[in-house]
Write a protein that holds these residues in place. Sequence first.
Motif, PDB file in Angstrom:
ATOM      1  N   TYR A  27       0.884  -1.149   0.029  1.00 23.62           N
ATOM      2  CA  TYR A  27      -0.145   0.118   0.051  1.00 23.62           C
ATOM      3  C   TYR A  27       0.901   1.438  -0.206  1.00 23.62           C
ATOM      4  N   PRO A  28       1.406   1.665  -1.199  1.00 28.20           N
ATOM      5  CA  PRO A  28       2.368   2.577  -1.254  1.00 28.20           C
ATOM      6  C   PRO A  28       2.031   4.152  -1.094  1.00 28.20           C
ATOM      7  N   GLN A  29       0.626   4.455  -1.142  1.00 29.50           N
ATOM      8  CA  GLN A  29       0.251   5.766  -1.427  1.00 29.50           C
ATOM      9  C   GLN A  29      -0.867   5.936  -0.459  1.00 29.50           C
ATOM     10  N   ASN A  30      -0.812   7.034   0.428  1.00 31.97           N
ATOM     11  CA  ASN A  30      -1.802   7.442   1.043  1.00 31.97           C
ATOM     12  C   ASN A  30      -3.108   8.374   0.325  1.00 31.97           C
ATOM     13  N   HIS A  31      -4.016   8.545   0.767  1.00 32.03           N
ATOM     14  CA  HIS A  31      -5.348   9.051   0.217  1.00 32.03           C
ATOM     15  C   HIS A  31      -5.239  10.616   0.030  1.00 32.03           C
ATOM     16  N   GLU A  32      -6.162  11.093  -0.634  1.00 28.97           N
ATOM     17  CA  GLU A  32      -6.350  12.728  -0.670  1.00 28.97           C
ATOM     18  C   GLU A  32      -7.417  13.095   0.117  1.00 28.97           C
ATOM     19  N   PHE A  33      -8.119  12.494   0.716  1.00 27.29           N
ATOM     20  CA  PHE A  33      -9.317  12.884   1.494  1.00 27.29           C
ATOM     21  C   PHE A  33      -8.952  13.362   2.835  1.00 27.29           C
ATOM     22  N   ILE A  69     -27.396  10.049   5.122  1.00 27.54           N
ATOM     23  CA  ILE A  69     -26.720  10.215   6.131  1.00 27.54           C
ATOM     24  C   ILE A  69     -26.486  11.611   6.288  1.00 27.54           C
ATOM     25  N   SER A  70     -26.569  12.014   7.659  1.00 21.05           N
ATOM     26  CA  SER A  70     -26.701  13.293   7.788  1.00 21.05           C
ATOM     27  C   SER A  70     -25.223  13.969   8.278  1.00 21.05           C
ATOM     28  N   LYS A  71     -24.337  13.388   8.835  1.00 20.93           N
ATOM     29  CA  LYS A  71     -23.068  13.909   9.183  1.00 20.93           C
ATOM     30  C   LYS A  71     -22.058  12.832   8.927  1.00 20.93           C
ATOM     31  N   ILE A  72     -20.989  13.194   8.356  1.00 21.93           N
ATOM     32  CA  ILE A  72     -19.806  12.269   7.900  1.00 21.93           C
ATOM     33  C   ILE A  72     -18.546  13.139   8.156  1.00 21.93           C
ATOM     34  N   GLN A  73     -17.795  12.585   9.115  1.00 19.72           N
ATOM     35  CA  GLN A  73     -16.700  13.426   9.449  1.00 19.72           C
ATOM     36  C   GLN A  73     -15.615  12.455  10.140  1.00 19.72           C
ATOM     37  N   TYR A  74     -14.440  13.301  10.041  1.00 19.75           N
ATOM     38  CA  TYR A  74     -13.334  12.536  10.763  1.00 19.75           C
ATOM     39  C   TYR A  74     -13.428  13.053  12.372  1.00 19.75           C
ATOM     40  N   ILE A  79     -15.185   8.849  11.495  1.00 18.25           N
ATOM     41  CA  ILE A  79     -14.106   7.751  11.188  1.00 18.25           C
ATOM     42  C   ILE A  79     -12.897   8.474  11.698  1.00 18.25           C
ATOM     43  N   SER A  80     -12.139   7.580  12.649  1.00 13.26           N
ATOM     44  CA  SER A  80     -10.889   8.160  13.419  1.00 13.26           C
ATOM     45  C   SER A  80     -10.204   8.754  12.414  1.00 13.26           C
ATOM     46  N   SER A  81      -9.647  10.105  13.169  1.00 15.09           N
ATOM     47  CA  SER A  81      -8.884  10.754  12.183  1.00 15.09           C
ATOM     48  C   SER A  81      -7.410  10.277  12.076  1.00 15.09           C
ATOM     49  N   ILE A  82      -7.253   9.244  12.463  1.00 16.43           N
ATOM     50  CA  ILE A  82      -5.993   8.484  12.378  1.00 16.43           C
ATOM     51  C   ILE A  82      -6.020   7.728  10.864  1.00 16.43           C
ATOM     52  N   PHE A  83      -6.956   7.754  10.080  1.00 20.00           N
ATOM     53  CA  PHE A  83      -7.043   7.377   8.766  1.00 20.00           C
ATOM     54  C   PHE A  83      -6.834   8.630   7.982  1.00 20.00           C
ATOM     55  N   LYS A  84      -6.818   9.685   8.333  1.00 17.28           N
ATOM     56  CA  LYS A  84      -6.481  10.969   7.434  1.00 17.28           C
ATOM     57  C   LYS A  84      -4.976  10.657   6.617  1.00 17.28           C
ATOM     58  N   LEU A  85      -4.033   9.977   7.453  1.00 22.17           N
ATOM     59  CA  LEU A  85      -2.877   9.595   6.848  1.00 22.17           C
ATOM     60  C   LEU A  85      -2.626   8.437   6.347  1.00 22.17           C
ATOM     61  N   ALA A  86      -3.718   7.488   6.135  1.00 20.14           N
ATOM     62  CA  ALA A  86      -3.605   5.989   5.986  1.00 20.14           C
ATOM     63  C   ALA A  86      -3.861   5.714   4.291  1.00 20.14           C
ATOM     64  N   LEU A  92      -2.434  -0.645  11.753  1.00 18.86           N
ATOM     65  CA  LEU A  92      -2.430  -0.180  13.293  1.00 18.86           C
ATOM     66  C   LEU A  92      -1.409  -0.593  14.281  1.00 18.86           C
ATOM     67  N   THR A  93      -1.038  -1.712  13.990  1.00 16.50           N
ATOM     68  CA  THR A  93      -0.124  -2.325  14.930  1.00 16.50           C
ATOM     69  C   THR A  93       1.183  -2.016  14.722  1.00 16.50           C
ATOM     70  N   TYR A  94       1.351  -1.525  13.359  1.00 17.57           N
ATOM     71  CA  TYR A  94       2.538  -0.670  12.859  1.00 17.57           C
ATOM     72  C   TYR A  94       2.755   0.613  13.553  1.00 17.57           C
TER      73      TYR A  94
END
Length: 167
Positions: free
Chosen positions: A35-41, A65-70, A103-110, A157-159
């Motif tokens: 998984y070499p690239q992070n997303h842009e969202f 869905i009324s609210k979607i956020q990190y 969604i956990s903000s940890i996934f902003k850089l995933a 997540l372990t990493y």
Amino acid sequence: MSSLPYLNGYPPNLIDQIERLIDNNKLAQYLFSRYPQNHEFKNDKQLREYVLTIKDRYLKKSNAISKIQYDNKLHVVKNALGTHTYVSRIHGSKLKSKNEIRISSIFKLAPEPFLNMITVHELAHVKELEHNKAFYKLCTHMLPNYHQLEFDTRVYLTYLETQKGEN
């Protein structure tokens, strides 16, 4: 019980493989070669568009869905990688229910496949509240390699946890 809490419940041979990668300092190499690239969202508006695109493709007839956020308050150790909630409010004489996905903000850089897995998981809860056979069938309908991505997300997540220990 494994010292790798994200991998509890997986077969010992898989846990042993991940432990060997950690011991040999090769876990990052394993993950980022797959998984070499992070997303842009990176912000809530982009996340909302991303989630609604997937919802519109697979769950057109489901509730809005009324609210979607990190959410930087979600703590992944408590198994909250994301949450789907129904918020009920009394509106006059009617009871209105709204769906929210956080969604956990940890996934902003995933990597994007990990965000995709979490998104699919939370969207599946719009139709199926419990983690049952129908729930996982819906997850694999939306994302055929769902189970592999769930495992790899847990390895990711372990990493991240091993990196915290080194800092």
